[in-house]
Design a protein around this motif. Structure first.
Motif: not given
Length: 189
Positions: A109-119
């Motif tokens: 159930g964990k969420v991982v995010a990557w890439g552009l993070n300007d917002a």
């Protein structure tokens, strides 16, 4: 222009310039613009093969797949690292692609995010517990939790991260450029 050799698709995704499908035997076919090699399905490095794909997602100019063993493969435009899958990422059950960021839900159930993070679209909320699905918009992200609640984060220029009150029992989500749609268990959208 759907390819003539496309047979028995079980999942499809569309980005701005290309489309991608998973066939019933797990093979992936992509078509449309290839300006960022987004229709060139990469070789999978692990023990899985291209016929072991269980799901696909499309960002603006990049695509992601999840294999039967929970591996993620991403390709296409990588200007902001959206196809640089984090090292050690495994046990993935679902992925999503935004304008220039990517999301994954792990089996725990964990969420991982990557890439552009300007917002802040990659700043997964610390109180996010047991997600079952994610979607990515241009500059924001949304998750459905195992109890049907939703959480959104990132840009809020169009109130897209302001969850309507009393929204519960969400079973499906979809992302537009600057908005989200949800469906509830009783069929309400």
């Amino acid at each position: 222009n759907v390819p003539t050799d496309l047979r028995k698709a079980v999942a499809v995704e569309a980005s701005w310039y290309d489309s991608i499908a998973v066939l019933d035997d797990g093979e992936v076919i992509a078509w449309g613009s290839n300006g960022f090699a987004q229709t060139e399905i990469p070789t999978i490095a692990s023990t899985d093969t291209r016929s072991d794909v269980v799901m696909v997602a499309a960002g603006m100019k990049h695509s992601l797949i999840v294999t039967r063993s929970g591996e993620v493969v991403a390709w296409g435009n990588n200007e902001y690292g959206q196809t640089d899958v984090p090292a050690g990422l495994q046990n993935v059950i679902q992925v999503a692609g935004g304008y220039s960021h990517s999301l994954a839900v792990l089996s725990n159930g964990k969420v991982v995010a990557w890439g552009l993070n300007d917002a802040g679209q990659c700043n997964v909320p610390t109180d996010l517990r047991k997600a079952v699905a994610v979607e990515a918009s241009w500059y924001d992200s949304i998750a459905v939790l195992d109890d049907g609640e939703i959480i959104a984060w990132g840009s809020n220029g169009f109130a897209q991260t302001e969850i309507p009150t009393n929204l519960q029992d969400v079973v499906a989500i979809s992302a537009g450029a600057n908005h989200f749609l949800v469906a509830t268990v009783n069929g309400e959208v």
